[in-house]
Motif scaffolding. Structure first.
Motif, PDB file in Angstrom:
ATOM      1  N   VAL A 233       2.107   9.366  -0.379  1.00 45.42           N
ATOM      2  CA  VAL A 233       1.007   9.998   0.353  1.00 45.42           C
ATOM      3  C   VAL A 233      -0.336   9.458  -0.134  1.00 45.42           C
ATOM      4  O   VAL A 233      -1.229   9.141   0.659  1.00 45.42           O
ATOM      5  N   TYR A 234      -0.467   9.321  -1.453  1.00 42.31           N
ATOM      6  CA  TYR A 234      -1.725   8.842  -2.032  1.00 42.31           C
ATOM      7  C   TYR A 234      -2.045   7.430  -1.564  1.00 42.31           C
ATOM      8  O   TYR A 234      -3.155   7.143  -1.108  1.00 42.31           O
ATOM      9  N   VAL A 235      -1.068   6.526  -1.656  1.00 40.58           N
ATOM     10  CA  VAL A 235      -1.308   5.132  -1.279  1.00 40.58           C
ATOM     11  C   VAL A 235      -1.485   4.997   0.234  1.00 40.58           C
ATOM     12  O   VAL A 235      -2.296   4.191   0.702  1.00 40.58           O
ATOM     13  N   THR A 236      -0.741   5.782   1.016  1.00 41.08           N
ATOM     14  CA  THR A 236      -0.878   5.719   2.467  1.00 41.08           C
ATOM     15  C   THR A 236      -2.277   6.123   2.910  1.00 41.08           C
ATOM     16  O   THR A 236      -2.841   5.550   3.857  1.00 41.08           O
ATOM     17  N   MET A 237      -2.869   7.099   2.220  1.00 42.26           N
ATOM     18  CA  MET A 237      -4.185   7.590   2.603  1.00 42.26           C
ATOM     19  C   MET A 237      -5.326   6.852   1.912  1.00 42.26           C
ATOM     20  O   MET A 237      -6.492   7.034   2.274  1.00 42.26           O
ATOM     21  N   ALA A 238      -5.002   6.027   0.920  1.00 44.04           N
ATOM     22  CA  ALA A 238      -6.043   5.365   0.134  1.00 44.04           C
ATOM     23  C   ALA A 238      -6.713   4.262   0.941  1.00 44.04           C
ATOM     24  O   ALA A 238      -6.064   3.542   1.697  1.00 44.04           O
ATOM     25  N   ILE A 268      -5.656   0.262   1.787  1.00 49.50           N
ATOM     26  CA  ILE A 268      -4.979  -0.501   0.731  1.00 49.50           C
ATOM     27  C   ILE A 268      -3.644  -1.036   1.237  1.00 49.50           C
ATOM     28  O   ILE A 268      -3.254  -2.165   0.929  1.00 49.50           O
ATOM     29  N   ASN A 269      -2.950  -0.221   2.029  1.00 57.84           N
ATOM     30  CA  ASN A 269      -1.658  -0.647   2.561  1.00 57.84           C
ATOM     31  C   ASN A 269      -1.756  -0.761   4.070  1.00 57.84           C
ATOM     32  O   ASN A 269      -1.237   0.071   4.819  1.00 57.84           O
ATOM     33  N   VAL A 405       6.226   9.399   5.927  1.00 56.75           N
ATOM     34  CA  VAL A 405       4.878   9.856   5.560  1.00 56.75           C
ATOM     35  C   VAL A 405       3.829   9.233   6.476  1.00 56.75           C
ATOM     36  O   VAL A 405       2.931   9.923   6.977  1.00 56.75           O
ATOM     37  N   GLY A 406       3.934   7.926   6.719  1.00 56.80           N
ATOM     38  CA  GLY A 406       2.945   7.251   7.560  1.00 56.80           C
ATOM     39  C   GLY A 406       2.927   7.787   8.981  1.00 56.80           C
ATOM     40  O   GLY A 406       1.849   8.062   9.535  1.00 56.80           O
ATOM     41  N   VAL A 407       4.100   7.955   9.582  1.00 56.92           N
ATOM     42  CA  VAL A 407       4.167   8.443  10.966  1.00 56.92           C
ATOM     43  C   VAL A 407       3.706   9.898  11.038  1.00 56.92           C
ATOM     44  O   VAL A 407       2.998  10.288  11.983  1.00 56.92           O
ATOM     45  N   ARG A 436      -8.022   9.213   1.342  1.00 56.69           N
ATOM     46  CA  ARG A 436      -8.570   8.787   0.066  1.00 56.69           C
ATOM     47  C   ARG A 436      -9.564   7.662   0.301  1.00 56.69           C
ATOM     48  O   ARG A 436      -9.202   6.573   0.721  1.00 56.69           O
ATOM     49  N   GLY A 437     -10.814   7.921   0.028  1.00 58.30           N
ATOM     50  CA  GLY A 437     -11.812   6.887   0.164  1.00 58.30           C
ATOM     51  C   GLY A 437     -12.415   6.786   1.546  1.00 58.30           C
ATOM     52  O   GLY A 437     -13.286   6.000   1.801  1.00 58.30           O
ATOM     53  N   ARG A 438     -11.971   7.638   2.508  1.00 60.04           N
ATOM     54  CA  ARG A 438     -12.527   7.548   3.844  1.00 60.04           C
ATOM     55  C   ARG A 438     -12.167   8.797   4.628  1.00 60.04           C
ATOM     56  O   ARG A 438     -11.315   9.587   4.223  1.00 60.04           O
ATOM     57  N   GLN A 439     -12.806   8.964   5.756  1.00 59.48           N
ATOM     58  CA  GLN A 439     -12.410  10.003   6.685  1.00 59.48           C
ATOM     59  C   GLN A 439     -11.384   9.437   7.642  1.00 59.48           C
ATOM     60  O   GLN A 439     -11.280   8.225   7.809  1.00 59.48           O
ATOM     61  N   ALA A 440     -10.645  10.349   8.256  1.00 62.65           N
ATOM     62  CA  ALA A 440      -9.591   9.879   9.140  1.00 62.65           C
ATOM     63  C   ALA A 440     -10.171   9.108  10.302  1.00 62.65           C
ATOM     64  O   ALA A 440     -11.150   9.500  10.904  1.00 62.65           O
ATOM     65  N   GLY A 441      -9.523   8.009  10.639  1.00 60.71           N
ATOM     66  CA  GLY A 441      -9.930   7.171  11.758  1.00 60.71           C
ATOM     67  C   GLY A 441      -8.712   6.524  12.340  1.00 60.71           C
ATOM     68  O   GLY A 441      -7.586   6.771  11.900  1.00 60.71           O
ATOM     69  N   PRO A 442      -8.859   5.666  13.326  1.00 61.75           N
ATOM     70  CA  PRO A 442      -7.720   4.996  13.916  1.00 61.75           C
ATOM     71  C   PRO A 442      -6.963   4.185  12.890  1.00 61.75           C
ATOM     72  O   PRO A 442      -7.541   3.405  12.151  1.00 61.75           O
TER      73      PRO A 442
END
Length: 447
Positions: A233-238, A268-269, A405-407, A436-442
């Motif tokens: 979750v952390y890396v997916t959202m980073a 990041i990913n 997690v990504g989907v 992490r590090g940003r707001q949600a976007g596309p």
């Protein structure tokens, strides 16, 4: 408080007619997809085929990974055995063509060109599905007791059913993307993986009751699973936020006022799970050559790349690292991003617009991609390490976890946007999902 906010968000879903219809339509398509997952193609003994997949010590290699994405349909030889994978493979080939062929890239920037590219993707899906179906028919014929009456007619019959099923699944996925909620291809893989969670939990407790898995090992394994989920979750959202400024004009005097500040989110990913898929596809090639050739020297050479060997670890790490940078370069174009920013009058403080901005963004992406590639490598090798350390008779798949997690995050984000457009509170307290590090976007489609 968090529970009340989530409950209120769920109530708001049913207050939004458009969102409610999208969710119901998506669930209907997924239900049809899962019904087809239990219809076996004629001429196959599914029990014998399932036993073959269970007896594979390395998870079946590429077939095991393919079987994971189809929710076990490949091992049961259902009419949807190929799943959505031919469509995804065709889409990847088209993406690569856009990156290396200027004419195709130019076509993708206008409406008519995109329609033609979509048609090419469908034709590619048909071709790949037919080839894969024919290959699967040959594969099942090579197994003892799987095919009742092998021969040319069986291959034609199997190719017809599996190809037709793959095209119908592609159509369902497109309908979900256009009329439903989320990316249809990703959601099909998501539900195929989630469907196998409960049987996996049941099997785990059976292993504990029979003594195959000790209580202490189960506890340690549970702690590791929670840690891995948190890490995914952390890396997916980073993401790395790059500060940009966009000048604005006042309506009264037409003068420039202080530029508004915003951010470009660089994930990041960005490549998702695709580097692992590509690496798995390549690493099973030696074993496939050895199996079909029957040459003992090839077989001895392929044994060096079996899961658990040092060469397997080294090759997997190198391939995932390479494909992470390769796929990121395909889906992310810093030149286009810099040009769009320049057209809006925006700029990165301290960096000249145009080519310098593209170079700066490309440098940042190259640096943040490395930790993402290392994480993907650890995630791909995690099931092997757990099986060896704790002697568990099953594999805890980091690849499937990354997809789930990504989907889930992407779908939740789309629901969040629909609720915010209707001025409802979303699933998060402040009305938006914070990465992490940003707001949600596309975040793009797919994985």
């Amino acid at each position: 408080m968090a529970q009340s906010n989530a409950a209120q968000a769920v109530q708001n879903i049913f207050k939004t007619p458009e969102l409610k219809e999208k969710i119901l339509f998506t669930l209907l398509c997924l239900l049809i997809y899962r019904i087809g997952a239990h219809v076996t193609a004629p001429g196959i003994n599914p029990v014998a085929l399932t036993d073959f997949f269970k007896n594979q010590s390395n998870g079946g290699g590429l077939l095991g990974l393919y079987n994971l994405f189809t929710g076990g349909q490949l091992s049961r030889a259902t009419v949807f055995a190929l799943g959505i994978m031919p469509y995804i493979s065709s889409s990847i080939f088209v993406q690569i063509a856009q990156a290396v062929v200027p004419t195709v890239d130019k076509m993708s920037k206008d409406e008519e060109g995109r329609k033609r590219i979509n048609q090419w993707t469908r034709y590619g899906t048909l071709l790949l599905a037919a080839v894969q179906a024919w290959g699967f028919a040959l594969f099942t014929e090579s197994l003892q007791g799987v095919v009742g009456e092998p021969g040319f007619w069986f291959r034609i019959q199997m190719t017809f059913f599996l190809t037709t099923g793959a095209m119908f699944v592609m159509w369902l996925g497109e309908q979900i993307t256009e009329r439903g909620l989320g990316n249809g291809a990703s959601l099909m893989i998501f539900f195929s993986i989630v469907e196998r969670i409960w049987p996996g939990i049941y099997s785990t407790f059976n292993f504990v009751s029979t003594g195959a898995l000790g209580a202490f090992n189960l506890l340690v394994l549970a702690v590791m699973m929670v840690a891995v989920v948190a890490g995914v979750v952390y890396v997916t959202m980073a993401a790395r936020r790059v500060l940009i400024q966009i000048p604005q004009r006042t309506m009264a005097r037409g003068r420039m006022r202080e530029a508004s500040r915003s951010f470009i989110p660089l994930r990041i990913n960005s490549a998702g799970v695709m580097p692992i898929v590509f690496a798995q596809s390549v690493i099973v090639v030696p074993g496939a050559i050895a199996q079909f050739s029957g040459v003992s020297k090839f077989r001895d050479f392929a044994d060096n790349f079996n899961p658990g060997t040092i060469w397997y670890y080294l090759l997997s790490g190198a391939l995932i690292l390479f494909f992470t940078y390769f796929y990121t370069s395909i889906i992310f174009n810093p030149i286009d991003l810099a040009e769009n920013l320049k057209k809006q009058g925006g700029f990165i403080p301290g960096v000249k617009p145009g080519a310098r901005t593209a170079e700066y963004i490309d440098d940042v992406v190259s640096k943040i991609t490395l930790p993402g590639a290392i994480f993907l490598t650890l995630l791909a090798l995690l099931p092997i390490w757990i099986s060896q350390l704790f002697n568990v008779p099953f594999a805890f798949g980091g690849t499937s976890l990354l997809i789930v997690v990504g989907v889930a995050l992407d779908t939740l984000q789309q629901m969040q946007q629909h609720l915010l457009l209707r001025k409802y509170d979303g699933f998060m307290k402040k009305g938006r999902i914070r990465f992490r590090g940003r707001q949600a976007g596309p975040t793009g489609g797919g994985f």
